[in-house]
Design a protein around this motif. Structure first.
Motif, PDB file in Angstrom:
ATOM      1  N   ARG A 178      31.773  46.854  35.055  1.00  7.50           N
ATOM      2  CA  ARG A 178      32.321  45.674  34.394  1.00  7.50           C
ATOM      3  C   ARG A 178      33.839  45.824  34.458  1.00  7.50           C
ATOM      4  O   ARG A 178      34.405  46.853  34.079  1.00  7.50           O
ATOM      5  N   ILE A 179      34.544  44.791  35.005  1.00  4.46           N
ATOM      6  CA  ILE A 179      35.979  44.913  35.227  1.00  4.46           C
ATOM      7  C   ILE A 179      36.680  43.640  34.795  1.00  4.46           C
ATOM      8  O   ILE A 179      36.079  42.556  34.807  1.00  4.46           O
ATOM      9  N   PHE A 180      37.938  43.780  34.381  1.00  3.27           N
ATOM     10  CA  PHE A 180      38.715  42.644  33.895  1.00  3.27           C
ATOM     11  C   PHE A 180      39.968  42.468  34.756  1.00  3.27           C
ATOM     12  O   PHE A 180      40.437  43.411  35.401  1.00  3.27           O
ATOM     13  N   THR A 181      40.484  41.251  34.757  1.00  6.94           N
ATOM     14  CA  THR A 181      41.625  40.903  35.614  1.00  6.94           C
ATOM     15  C   THR A 181      42.766  41.886  35.427  1.00  6.94           C
ATOM     16  O   THR A 181      43.208  42.160  34.311  1.00  6.94           O
ATOM     17  N   GLY A 182      43.247  42.426  36.551  1.00  6.02           N
ATOM     18  CA  GLY A 182      44.376  43.347  36.529  1.00  6.02           C
ATOM     19  C   GLY A 182      43.985  44.801  36.432  1.00  6.02           C
ATOM     20  O   GLY A 182      44.845  45.681  36.599  1.00  6.02           O
ATOM     21  N   ALA A 183      42.706  45.077  36.160  1.00  7.17           N
ATOM     22  CA  ALA A 183      42.273  46.476  36.063  1.00  7.17           C
ATOM     23  C   ALA A 183      42.196  47.098  37.447  1.00  7.17           C
ATOM     24  O   ALA A 183      41.891  46.424  38.448  1.00  7.17           O
ATOM     25  N   VAL A 184      42.483  48.403  37.523  1.00  4.03           N
ATOM     26  CA  VAL A 184      42.430  49.121  38.794  1.00  4.03           C
ATOM     27  C   VAL A 184      40.980  49.256  39.244  1.00  4.03           C
ATOM     28  O   VAL A 184      40.086  49.583  38.451  1.00  4.03           O
ATOM     29  N   MET A 185      40.750  48.975  40.516  1.00  2.00           N
ATOM     30  CA  MET A 185      39.394  49.065  41.068  1.00  2.00           C
ATOM     31  C   MET A 185      38.909  50.509  41.015  1.00  2.00           C
ATOM     32  O   MET A 185      39.657  51.449  41.322  1.00  2.00           O
ATOM     33  N   GLY A 244      35.516  42.346  50.033  1.00  2.00           N
ATOM     34  CA  GLY A 244      36.899  42.242  49.578  1.00  2.00           C
ATOM     35  C   GLY A 244      37.182  41.054  48.699  1.00  2.00           C
ATOM     36  O   GLY A 244      38.335  40.853  48.289  1.00  2.00           O
ATOM     37  N   ALA A 245      36.134  40.255  48.369  1.00  2.00           N
ATOM     38  CA  ALA A 245      36.352  39.066  47.547  1.00  2.00           C
ATOM     39  C   ALA A 245      36.934  39.457  46.188  1.00  2.00           C
ATOM     40  O   ALA A 245      36.536  40.458  45.582  1.00  2.00           O
ATOM     41  N   ASN A 246      37.881  38.669  45.720  1.00  2.00           N
ATOM     42  CA  ASN A 246      38.458  38.798  44.375  1.00  2.00           C
ATOM     43  C   ASN A 246      39.094  40.157  44.109  1.00  2.00           C
ATOM     44  O   ASN A 246      39.165  40.599  42.965  1.00  2.00           O
ATOM     45  N   ARG A 247      39.587  40.776  45.182  1.00  4.36           N
ATOM     46  CA  ARG A 247      40.302  42.050  45.019  1.00  4.36           C
ATOM     47  C   ARG A 247      41.735  41.869  45.501  1.00  4.36           C
ATOM     48  O   ARG A 247      41.983  41.320  46.572  1.00  4.36           O
ATOM     49  N   ARG A 248      42.675  42.326  44.702  1.00  2.00           N
ATOM     50  CA  ARG A 248      44.096  42.337  45.111  1.00  2.00           C
ATOM     51  C   ARG A 248      44.405  43.705  45.686  1.00  2.00           C
ATOM     52  O   ARG A 248      44.208  44.735  45.035  1.00  2.00           O
ATOM     53  N   ARG A 249      44.914  43.707  46.916  1.00  2.37           N
ATOM     54  CA  ARG A 249      45.249  44.957  47.595  1.00  2.37           C
ATOM     55  C   ARG A 249      46.537  45.555  47.024  1.00  2.37           C
ATOM     56  O   ARG A 249      47.447  44.838  46.603  1.00  2.37           O
ATOM     57  N   ALA A 250      46.644  46.851  47.061  1.00  2.00           N
ATOM     58  CA  ALA A 250      47.903  47.520  46.729  1.00  2.00           C
ATOM     59  C   ALA A 250      48.981  47.031  47.693  1.00  2.00           C
ATOM     60  O   ALA A 250      48.754  46.955  48.902  1.00  2.00           O
ATOM     61  N   LEU A 255      54.325  43.036  47.126  1.00  4.54           N
ATOM     62  CA  LEU A 255      55.466  43.724  47.711  1.00  4.54           C
ATOM     63  C   LEU A 255      55.039  45.109  48.164  1.00  4.54           C
ATOM     64  O   LEU A 255      54.274  45.776  47.468  1.00  4.54           O
ATOM     65  N   THR A 256      55.555  45.543  49.299  1.00 12.15           N
ATOM     66  CA  THR A 256      55.340  46.915  49.736  1.00 12.15           C
ATOM     67  C   THR A 256      56.626  47.706  49.530  1.00 12.15           C
ATOM     68  O   THR A 256      57.730  47.150  49.581  1.00 12.15           O
ATOM     69  N   ALA A 257      56.496  48.982  49.283  1.00 11.18           N
ATOM     70  CA  ALA A 257      57.665  49.835  49.070  1.00 11.18           C
ATOM     71  C   ALA A 257      58.611  49.715  50.262  1.00 11.18           C
ATOM     72  O   ALA A 257      58.183  49.757  51.420  1.00 11.18           O
ATOM     73  N   PRO A 283      61.079  49.730  45.192  1.00 16.21           N
ATOM     74  CA  PRO A 283      60.877  51.178  45.268  1.00 16.21           C
ATOM     75  C   PRO A 283      59.410  51.573  45.359  1.00 16.21           C
ATOM     76  O   PRO A 283      59.093  52.729  45.636  1.00 16.21           O
ATOM     77  N   ARG A 284      58.504  50.631  45.099  1.00 15.78           N
ATOM     78  CA  ARG A 284      57.077  50.948  45.084  1.00 15.78           C
ATOM     79  C   ARG A 284      56.281  49.710  45.461  1.00 15.78           C
ATOM     80  O   ARG A 284      56.825  48.597  45.484  1.00 15.78           O
ATOM     81  N   ASP A 285      54.991  49.936  45.766  1.00 17.02           N
ATOM     82  CA  ASP A 285      54.115  48.799  46.034  1.00 17.02           C
ATOM     83  C   ASP A 285      53.869  48.007  44.759  1.00 17.02           C
ATOM     84  O   ASP A 285      53.805  48.563  43.663  1.00 17.02           O
ATOM     85  N   VAL A 286      53.739  46.680  44.902  1.00 16.43           N
ATOM     86  CA  VAL A 286      53.343  45.805  43.809  1.00 16.43           C
ATOM     87  C   VAL A 286      52.193  44.937  44.299  1.00 16.43           C
ATOM     88  O   VAL A 286      52.375  44.173  45.255  1.00 16.43           O
ATOM     89  N   PRO A 287      50.990  45.093  43.694  1.00 17.76           N
ATOM     90  CA  PRO A 287      50.607  46.093  42.701  1.00 17.76           C
ATOM     91  C   PRO A 287      50.554  47.495  43.304  1.00 17.76           C
ATOM     92  O   PRO A 287      50.449  47.646  44.516  1.00 17.76           O
TER      93      PRO A 287
END
Length: 626
Positions: A307-314, A347-353, A357-359, A256-260
């Protein structure tokens, strides 16, 4: 694969040859119809008999017997019409049927294949032809002809000639050559002289490639027969995600939604705008700290990092993350800063929305069995309750006067402890079923009939071991015939050979051999796929791994599929080779313990040399629990 059903046109009014149905006349030690079935059964996915005069005697062949649906029995066409209706009801998805008169015992072994090849992917009817002319009753009938055939037969001035109907429907023809010795492959028995001639063909010493014998289904033909077997649909229910492991999905699942749902950091580090990297010389002012589960409220300023941690929103504006171990941080003039490598790509070390999975993505299909990784995917889209098929109620019944139960029975001369129950219960536990122990039934027909009749009322499936062969004390076939339906699959395999399928009401019965090795292999190859299909699961062929033979078979009997117990061991060069168990007896439980799979040798393999590639079926691929 196109599913074709064989329809034996027995008619059954018995107006010739002394009032006996011609298919039931004795010929070389067995009924005429038995000779026909030996030739037709390996060619089709299922069989039925159209008979009217003596259906009880035809039912002894273990096949569905279908009477005419029209009054006055208007010839073979009425039988075809009844057959088409039965195929539609019993074999959903079948393309049609091939009709053969019950008094035609010498049909070609490639009859169905050649008729179907001429049918245009099953769309057109096809008649057989030989040197003696057309044989309209030996024909392929698409299921779509059911309604036109009914109209043809019920029209006021209707013809009853099969040829008229088929030619009017645009039937094609296939020419079949004479058999060895010049005999017509569609020779049929109408007189006592014909019966004598047929017996002559089958007499000892006649050079006849169609001499009767135990014609057995090949492994592939048996699988096709099982795949075409009509099965009741299992009920559905809904379970919590935590209870869904191993269950069969009852409906599709769409994301039903994008993951992440948003761009996130893939590592602990520092997020920044890649366009600022060179102008800033790798130096960025730290102006935010973002932990997983939290979002920044403002976009990054130019030449600033967070300063950002794994899983945090960019943070808005940031598109790249530098790993913390590749960076140097400090404070200068009271301002916190970080220095990141200049070599980082955008784009290094960034997970795209939507990177996972896409909606709208179809995540799982009906019939999928839910694995741990599937549960993880379902959790990732927020599902907490899952539509699944209800577990089947499976009863296990062991048969034989010789059997004893550990802990309940003392040893006695001639007694054997019932190993099959525990073997089959363990194998069934890997299926979506709830297993019930139905105990041991002795070799008495009345006892077996009572046990199966009572068990059928409370179970979806019953699996038996023993009592399915031809012996005088083997009553399973007779009992199933009395209680419901029975189908016997004599198989060209080793070990195993015979599988009995029955149905009592809506309860399916699977009769396995009594020897433990044959019971296990028959369960894995044939019973397990049938159980999974009955449970609503999608069944795919097990994966075969090609390995080198670590053994030699200078010669072997061809014409049957063999499954040898084996284990994989390192060869001289370190690659895996298949090592056969030293002994091959079908009662050796030790061989099952020593093996981790089966070497499969096809029907045409006459020998195996060391190092030759052979297919290996691991027990894991066959569903054996670890």
């Amino acid at each position: 694969m196109t599913t074709i059903i064989g329809c034996i046109l027995a008619g059954g009014l018995a107006r010739r040859l002394g009032g006996v149905d011609k298919g039931l006349l004795p010929l070389a030690g067995q009924p005429v119809l038995a000779h026909l079935l030996e030739r037709l059964a390996p060619q089709v996915a299922g069989l039925l008999i159209n008979a009217n005069g003596d259906p009880a005697r035809f039912a002894r062949f273990g096949l569905a017997v279908v009477p005419d649906t029209l009054p006055d029995h208007p010839g073979p066409l009425a039988g075809v019409l009844a057959g088409l209706g039965a195929v539609r009801a019993r074999w959903p998805g079948a393309a049609g049927l091939v009709s053969v008169p019950a008094d035609t015992p010498f049909i070609p072994p490639d009859l169905v294949r050649r008729l179907l090849a001429a049918s245009g992917d099953g769309q057109h009817p096809v008649m057989a032809e030989s040197a003696s002319g057309l044989h309209p009753a030996v024909a392929y009938w698409p299921l779509a002809l059911e309604a036109p055939l009914r109209s043809f037969l019920t029209a006021p001035s209707s013809s009853r000639r099969v040829r008229d109907m088929l030619e009017g429907a645009g039937a094609r023809t296939v020419r079949f050559e004479p058999l060895a010795g010049g005999d017509d492959p569609f020779f049929n028995i109408n007189t006592a002289g014909d019966l004598a001639e047929a017996a002559n063909r089958l007499a000892p010493g006649v050079d006849d490639c169609l001499r009767p014998g135990p014609v057995r289904l090949t492994h592939e033909a048996a699988l096709a027969r099982l795949a075409a077997r009509p099965l009741p649909q299992p009920p559905t229910t809904e379970v919590p995600l935590a209870d869904a492991l191993g269950r069969v999905l009852a409906g599709p699942v769409t994301a039903p939604r994008d993951v992440p749902a948003a761009d996130t950091a893939a590592v602990d580090g520092y997020a920044f705008r890649h366009g600022d990297l060179d102008p800033a010389g790798g130096f960025f002012r730290l102006e935010a700290r973002l932990a997983a589960g939290h979002t920044g409220e403002a976009a990054l300023s130019p030449w600033a990092a967070a300063r950002i941690f794994t899983g945090a929103v960019m943070p808005a504006g940031a598109d790249t993350v530098a790993m913390q171990e590749d960076c140097a941080s400090g404070i200068e003039d009271g301002v916190s800063f970080v220095r990141v490598p200049l070599s980082l790509r955008k784009g290094a070390n960034r997970r795209r929305a939507g990177e996972d999975l896409t909606a709208g993505t179809r995540l799982l299909e009906p019939g999928d069995r839910l694995r741990p990784q599937d549960l993880a995917a379902l959790a990732s889209i927020g599902l907490d309750r899952i539509p699944v098929h209800a577990r089947l109620r499976l009863g296990l019944l062991s048969t034989g006067d010789e059997l004893l139960r550990p802990g309940l029975d003392q040893p006695r001369p001639g007694g054997l402890y019932d190993a099959n129950h525990f073997l089959l219960a363990g194998l069934a536990a890997a299926c979506p079923v709830t297993v019930t122990d139905l105990g041991i039934c002795g070799d008495r027909r009345d006892a077996l009939q009572l046990a199966l009749g009572e068990a059928a009322a409370a179970h979806d499936l019953i699996v038996t071991s023993g009592g399915a062969s031809h012996g005088e004390e083997d009553h399973l076939v007779a009992v199933l015939s009395a209680l419901g339906q029975v189908e016997i699959l004599d198989l060209a395999i080793k070990p195993g050979r015979r599988l009995v399928l029955g149905r009592i009401g809506d309860t399916d019965v699977i009769g396995l051999p009594g020897n433990p090795v044959a019971a296990m292999i028959s369960f894995l190859l044939y019973a397990r796929p049938l159980i999974l299909r009955r449970a609503g699961a999608t069944v795919t062929p097990p994966h075969r791994l090609m390995v080198a033979a670590g053994f030699s078979l200078p010669s072997r009997k061809t014409g049957r599929r063999e499954f040898h117990r084996a284990r994989l061991v390192p060869g001289p060069d370190g690659t895996l080779v298949a090592d056969l168990y030293a002994r091959s007896g079908s009662g050796l439980i030790s061989s099952l313990r020593a093996a981790d799979g089966l070497v499969e040798l096809a029907e045409d393999v006459a020998s195996v040399a060391p190092g030759a590639p052979v297919p290996f079926l691991s027990f894991a691929a066959l569903g054996v629990p670890a």
